[in-house]
Design an enzyme around this catalytic site. Structure first.
Site, mmCIF file in Angstrom:
data_model
loop_
_atom_site.group_PDB
_atom_site.id
_atom_site.type_symbol
_atom_site.label_atom_id
_atom_site.label_comp_id
_atom_site.label_asym_id
_atom_site.label_seq_id
_atom_site.Cartn_x
_atom_site.Cartn_y
_atom_site.Cartn_z
ATOM 1 N N LYS A 1 0.829 -1.240 0.168
ATOM 2 C CA LYS A 1 -0.035 0.058 0.052
ATOM 3 C C LYS A 1 0.854 1.242 -0.007
ATOM 4 C CE LYS A 1 -4.594 0.643 0.384
ATOM 5 N NZ LYS A 1 -5.442 -0.267 -0.226
ATOM 6 N N GLY B 1 -20.884 6.057 2.093
ATOM 7 C CA GLY B 1 -19.885 6.522 0.859
ATOM 8 C C GLY B 1 -20.718 6.931 -0.230
ATOM 9 N N GLY C 1 -18.472 7.240 -3.411
ATOM 10 C CA GLY C 1 -17.321 7.115 -4.304
ATOM 11 C C GLY C 1 -17.358 6.049 -5.063
ATOM 12 N N ASN C 2 -16.056 5.548 -5.342
ATOM 13 C CA ASN C 2 -16.012 4.500 -6.605
ATOM 14 C C ASN C 2 -16.772 3.186 -6.109
ATOM 15 O OD1 ASN C 2 -14.123 2.010 -7.375
ATOM 16 N ND2 ASN C 2 -14.744 3.205 -8.998
ATOM 17 N N ASP D 1 -6.529 4.324 -5.209
ATOM 18 C CA ASP D 1 -7.243 4.087 -3.860
ATOM 19 C C ASP D 1 -8.137 5.488 -3.640
ATOM 20 O OD1 ASP D 1 -7.897 3.373 -1.300
ATOM 21 O OD2 ASP D 1 -6.703 1.739 -1.672
#
Ligand code: NAD
Length: 427
Positions: free
Chosen positions: A107, A218, A220-221, A147
């Site tokens: 990461k 959320g 988002g994506n 990310d």
């Protein structure tokens, strides 16, 4: 909130220790697996648009590569810490292992807030990050991806910098690239769709109808595509929570008869925030940020940030909730997990539920390396097969050994990595 004491790395280690003890792993293997193999921390000096130089801090952590090159996203976040990146790298190792793809865990992160950066400044940060780490990433050792708050454009700048440094074309060095520039069709949808593929399997196993209700944190994506497929499958999303940049707080947008996804997308920004005034005009109730978790729904889908279902908030989960599908990484703290266990809420753990993204990234690597790209339907079909099979292995073990789903997923994932470590003769 427990934010002041919450340390995701300690959570990741304590989750590992518990399973390692139950598997009776050798001390040497535990020492290898409970910490990252390699960590990089560096500064990224950038000339800002106003002419001043500003120094950003970047990280890359490679937790384990016994099963294949390290793989994991790069986050832009103003509150990024090395411990968060360590935890996320460790979770990536288990994620790749639980879906049985030949990759390890890594990461990266950069402490920054793209809301306050021009595109040129963001490009310089991406290129600066690569310049600092170019010798330590690559198609056969560590493959980054997008990310939180990073996207295909960021990946392309990073790819371009890497290729400039190394003097060649290396499309397999990074995934999440734009389609047409080495990206895979379906990558954008993959994480959210993957959540719903495993949720669909859970609904089947638990005998719950596809026409169930959900509340999502959320927008988002991950959250958007999870909502899209869930609604296509016959489900109703009654609320969505997201961050409001102007007010520096989160809100929950609720429509009890079900949200209209296209409508909400049309009033959202590229960071997954929703225009609250326009939402009100469209008949949405605008509630407090924490209200998403209190809704009387069948399914909760945390798909925003870590540490959202914790000792405090877990008390607010309605009796109607039967399944929690963790789209975000690390949304549930260990204390909250104990409560979910006692309440017999069926949890699809993060590293299984959101593994669709990395699985599609693996498909992207395969396509980039062979220079042959698949149709979207082929990508979704292969993704569905992988996710369904991973869910089945975890669910079967959970039933056989009467394990909590998270423990069953860890048992499978850690066992596979421990075996690779042993077979390589590392311990
Ligand atoms: P994103 O940046 O696209 O979206 C994040 C969303 O969370 C936004 O809608 C934002 O408004 C909302 N949000 C932020 N703070 C909030 C708060 N306090 N309360 C409510 N909402 C809040 O990020 P994403 O890519 O969708 O990732 C979401 C989560 O899923 C993260 O934990 C990430 O690590 C994880 N994840 C993402 C992928 C991927 O492929 N994108 C893969 C695996 C896991």
């Amino acid at each position: 909130m427990e934010t002041s004491v919450y340390n995701p790395y300690h959570v990741a280690q304590s989750q590992f220790d518990k399973i390692a003890a139950s598997l009776e792993l050798d001390e040497g293997i535990c020492q290898i697996l409970r910490q990252p193999m390699r960590e990089y921390q560096f500064t990224i000096p950038i000339r800002m648009d106003n002419g001043a130089v500003k120094v950003f801090n970047g990280f890359r952590v490679q937790h384990n590569d016994a099963r294949g090159p390290a793989k994991g996203g790069i986050r832009f976040h103003p509150m990024e810490t090395l411990d968060t990146v360590r935890a996320l790298a460790m979770w990536m190792t288990w994620k790749c292992s639980v879906v049985n793809i030949p990759l390890g865990g890594g990461k990266g992160g950069i402490i920054c807030d793209p809301h306050h950066l021009s595109l040129r400044e963001q490009e310089q940060i991406c290129r600066g990050w690569v310049r600092q780490i170019a010798k330590n990433i690559g198609p056969v050792c560590d493959v980054p991806a997008p990310d939180v708050m990073t996207n295909g454009q960021h990946m392309l700048w990073m790819l371009d910098e890497y290729e400039t440094i190394h003097g060649g074309r290396y499309p397999g060095v990074i995934t999440g690239k734009p389609v047409g520039m080495g990206g895979s069709l379906g990558r954008t949808e993959a994480t959210g769709y993957g959540v719903i593929y495993v949720l669909r399997e859970a609904l089947k196993e638990l005998g719950i109808s596809h026409t169930s209700t959900a509340s999502i944190q959320g927008f988002g994506n991950v959250a958007r595509y999870a909502a899209e497929l869930f609604i296509q499958m016959g489900g109703t999303v009654i609320s969505i929570a997201c961050w409001d940049q102007a007010d520096k707080t989160a809100y929950t947008y609720r429509k009890k008869e079900g949200i209209n996804l296209d409508q909400l997308c049309s009033i959202s920004d590229r960071f997954g925030g929703i225009d609250k005034n326009r939402a009100r005009d469209l008949g949405y109730e605008v509630l407090a940020g924490g209200a998403w978790i209190e809704q009387d729904v069948d399914i909760l889908l945390p798909a925003a940030l870590e540490n959202q279902i914790n000792r405090e908030t877990v008390k607010n989960i309605s009796k109607t909730v039967k399944i929690i599908a963790e789209g975000a990484n690390g949304p549930t703290t260990p204390e909250a997990d104990e409560v979910l266990k006692q309440r017999k809420i069926f949890v699809i753990p993060d590293f299984l539920a959101n593994a669709g993204g990395v699985t599609c990234s693996y498909f992207e690597q395969v396509q980039s390396n062979t220079n042959y790209f698949w149709e979207k339907e082929e990508v979704f079909s292969k993704l569905d097969t992988k996710m369904t099979s991973a869910f089945a292995s975890v669910y079967d073990l959970a039933c056989q050994k009467k394990l909590y789903m998270r423990d069953a997923a860890y048992t499978i994932a850690i066992n596979r990595v421990a075996q690779a470590v042993r077979q390589r003769g590392w311990a």
